[in-house]
Design an enzyme around this catalytic site. Sequence first.
Site, PDB file in Angstrom:
ATOM      1  N   SER A 146      16.413   4.721   9.247  1.00 17.59           N
ATOM      2  CA  SER A 146      15.943   3.448   9.812  1.00 17.59           C
ATOM      3  C   SER A 146      16.852   3.062  10.974  1.00 17.59           C
ATOM      4  O   SER A 146      18.023   3.473  11.004  1.00 17.59           O
ATOM      5  CB  SER A 146      16.009   2.355   8.739  1.00 17.59           C
ATOM      6  OG  SER A 146      15.847   1.077   9.320  1.00 17.59           O
TER       7      SER A 146
ATOM      8  N   TYR B  43      21.087  -1.474   2.243  1.00 14.23           N
ATOM      9  CA  TYR B  43      20.059  -0.657   2.906  1.00 14.23           C
ATOM     10  C   TYR B  43      20.633  -0.022   4.174  1.00 14.23           C
ATOM     11  O   TYR B  43      20.476   1.183   4.401  1.00 14.23           O
ATOM     12  CB  TYR B  43      18.866  -1.557   3.235  1.00 14.23           C
ATOM     13  CG  TYR B  43      17.684  -0.877   3.894  1.00 14.23           C
ATOM     14  CD1 TYR B  43      16.835  -0.037   3.175  1.00 14.23           C
ATOM     15  CD2 TYR B  43      17.390  -1.103   5.241  1.00 14.23           C
ATOM     16  CE1 TYR B  43      15.736   0.569   3.779  1.00 14.23           C
ATOM     17  CE2 TYR B  43      16.294  -0.516   5.854  1.00 14.23           C
ATOM     18  CZ  TYR B  43      15.465   0.313   5.119  1.00 14.23           C
ATOM     19  OH  TYR B  43      14.374   0.908   5.722  1.00 14.23           O
TER      20      TYR B  43
HETATM   21  N1  NAP Z   1       8.137   0.103   7.655  1.00 11.06           N
HETATM   22  C1  NAP Z   1       9.224  -0.007   8.387  1.00 11.06           C
HETATM   23  O1  NAP Z   1       9.302  -0.910   9.250  1.00 11.06           O
HETATM   24  C2  NAP Z   1      10.357   0.954   8.210  1.00 11.06           C
HETATM   25  C3  NAP Z   1      11.412   0.889   9.140  1.00 11.06           C
HETATM   26  C4  NAP Z   1      12.478   1.768   9.002  1.00 11.06           C
HETATM   27  C5  NAP Z   1      12.488   2.680   7.959  1.00 11.06           C
HETATM   28  N2  NAP Z   1      11.477   2.713   7.059  1.00 11.06           N
HETATM   29  C6  NAP Z   1      11.575   3.690   5.979  1.00 11.06           C
HETATM   30  O2  NAP Z   1      10.359   4.396   5.862  1.00 11.06           O
HETATM   31  C7  NAP Z   1      10.214   4.871   4.524  1.00 11.06           C
HETATM   32  C8  NAP Z   1       8.799   4.597   4.052  1.00 11.06           C
HETATM   33  O3  NAP Z   1       8.603   3.205   3.968  1.00 11.06           O
HETATM   34  P1  NAP Z   1       7.223   2.469   4.289  1.00 11.06           P
HETATM   35  O4  NAP Z   1       7.506   1.489   5.347  1.00 11.06           O
HETATM   36  O5  NAP Z   1       6.121   3.447   4.462  1.00 11.06           O
HETATM   37  O6  NAP Z   1       7.079   1.637   2.934  1.00 11.06           O
HETATM   38  P2  NAP Z   1       5.934   1.478   1.849  1.00 11.06           P
HETATM   39  O7  NAP Z   1       4.587   1.429   2.486  1.00 11.06           O
HETATM   40  O8  NAP Z   1       6.366   0.347   1.012  1.00 11.06           O
HETATM   41  O9  NAP Z   1       6.018   2.857   1.030  1.00 11.06           O
HETATM   42  C9  NAP Z   1       7.134   3.173   0.243  1.00 11.06           C
HETATM   43  C10 NAP Z   1       6.799   4.402  -0.572  1.00 11.06           C
HETATM   44  O10 NAP Z   1       7.931   4.729  -1.384  1.00 11.06           O
HETATM   45  C11 NAP Z   1       7.523   4.762  -2.755  1.00 11.06           C
HETATM   46  N3  NAP Z   1       8.615   4.348  -3.616  1.00 11.06           N
HETATM   47  C12 NAP Z   1       9.240   3.153  -3.642  1.00 11.06           C
HETATM   48  N4  NAP Z   1      10.186   3.149  -4.588  1.00 11.06           N
HETATM   49  C13 NAP Z   1      10.155   4.380  -5.172  1.00 11.06           C
HETATM   50  C14 NAP Z   1      10.887   4.999  -6.226  1.00 11.06           C
HETATM   51  N5  NAP Z   1      11.840   4.337  -6.877  1.00 11.06           N
HETATM   52  N6  NAP Z   1      10.593   6.271  -6.558  1.00 11.06           N
HETATM   53  C15 NAP Z   1       9.621   6.947  -5.900  1.00 11.06           C
HETATM   54  N7  NAP Z   1       8.896   6.422  -4.910  1.00 11.06           N
HETATM   55  C16 NAP Z   1       9.164   5.146  -4.554  1.00 11.06           C
HETATM   56  C17 NAP Z   1       6.331   3.807  -2.816  1.00 11.06           C
HETATM   57  O11 NAP Z   1       5.494   4.042  -3.927  1.00 11.06           O
HETATM   58  P3  NAP Z   1       5.689   3.268  -5.356  1.00 11.06           P
HETATM   59  O12 NAP Z   1       6.188   1.889  -5.044  1.00 11.06           O
HETATM   60  O13 NAP Z   1       4.347   3.293  -5.959  1.00 11.06           O
HETATM   61  O14 NAP Z   1       6.681   4.114  -6.115  1.00 11.06           O
HETATM   62  C18 NAP Z   1       5.634   4.168  -1.513  1.00 11.06           C
HETATM   63  O15 NAP Z   1       4.912   5.372  -1.670  1.00 11.06           O
HETATM   64  C19 NAP Z   1      11.311   4.183   3.715  1.00 11.06           C
HETATM   65  O16 NAP Z   1      12.388   5.079   3.502  1.00 11.06           O
HETATM   66  C20 NAP Z   1      11.764   3.059   4.615  1.00 11.06           C
HETATM   67  O17 NAP Z   1      13.112   2.694   4.387  1.00 11.06           O
HETATM   68  C21 NAP Z   1      10.411   1.874   7.163  1.00 11.06           C
END
Ligand code: NAP
Length: 260
Positions: free
Chosen positions: A146, A159
């Site tokens: 991130s 985080y």
């Molecule tokens: N969106 C942003 O702005 C952003 C920015 C920077 C970085 N990121 C990074 O991108 C990645 C994906 O995030 P996203 O934005 O796509 O979020 P998201 O839509 O909330 O998806 C998160 C995914 O991780 C899974 N997950 C959460 N806790 C888990 C656990 N304990 N074990 C296994 N799976 C788990 C969730 O499924 P379940 O909850 O059903 O397990 C879901 O499939 C993350 O690493 C996040 O830090 C996102």
Amino acid sequence: MELPRFSLAGKVALITGGSRGIGEATAVLFAQAGADVAVTSRKLPDLERVADLVRAEGRRAIAIEAHAGRMDGLQGIVDRTVEELGGLDVLVNNAGTSNYAPSMEMEERAWDAVMNLDLKGLFFLSQAAGRHMRDHGGGTIVNISSVDGVRPARTTPHYSIAKAGLIMATKCQAVEWAEHNIRVNCIAPGSIETRLYNANFALLPEEDRAAAKDASSRRVPQSRIGDPHEIADAALYFASDASSYVTGQTLVVDGGRLLV
Ligand SMILES: NC(=O)c1ccc[n+]([C@@H]2O[C@H](COP(=O)([O-])OP(=O)(O)OC[C@H]3O[C@@H](n4cnc5c(N)ncnc54)[C@H](OP(=O)(O)O)[C@@H]3O)[C@@H](O)[C@H]2O)c1
């Protein structure tokens, strides 16, 4: 138009956090690029929906319900992928979580929940996948960090620390595993339209959320929030031969946010 260097034909990819958001977009894109895909997260019905999207692209898919922050289940994720899809060539470490916990108020539970999933689990899942790749000719690993791992986030220090650690884990594993033909790279997304991003506004009164989100997007030089497919595109570059001479790197995909 065929772009063989970007192809994943004949490859098997494992994507954590594959049930929605960035993980879902990556699973579908990788299937379009020719990969069979294993998706994993904690909720099977959500995973089955994404697995069906992969199958609709003509590829094989499996859904693996598992908690990626619990070390005792990680080897099983790799084993099932190998057993049911016949190998493992690409790992995308995408599952991640965060919670509001300024440093003065941080509790050990909150720290552990984020560290176990966003850093420790990811390190050991890479180890399990890396051992398989080492014994089968190599592979690629893509870690999703991130911009908060580059610049400190005010109310989510755990985080930021985990995501910064991930950038270094990428470099360490890239150096150690190059001799096994394993490349390890990292993506640092900015604000991307997903459930995790929208959770940033959940503590605000409902009537203030749209304005806060709008203000957040105006701070981005490109004046918008990113779409999950824009991270998936970068992941395909790192997963495929298109990046064959790149390892240990972190690509910031943030519409220019870190520049200002
Ligand atoms: N969106 C942003 O702005 C952003 C920015 C920077 C970085 N990121 C990074 O991108 C990645 C994906 O995030 P996203 O934005 O796509 O979020 P998201 O839509 O909330 O998806 C998160 C995914 O991780 C899974 N997950 C959460 N806790 C888990 C656990 N304990 N074990 C296994 N799976 C788990 C969730 O499924 P379940 O909850 O059903 O397990 C879901 O499939 C993350 O690493 C996040 O830090 C996102």
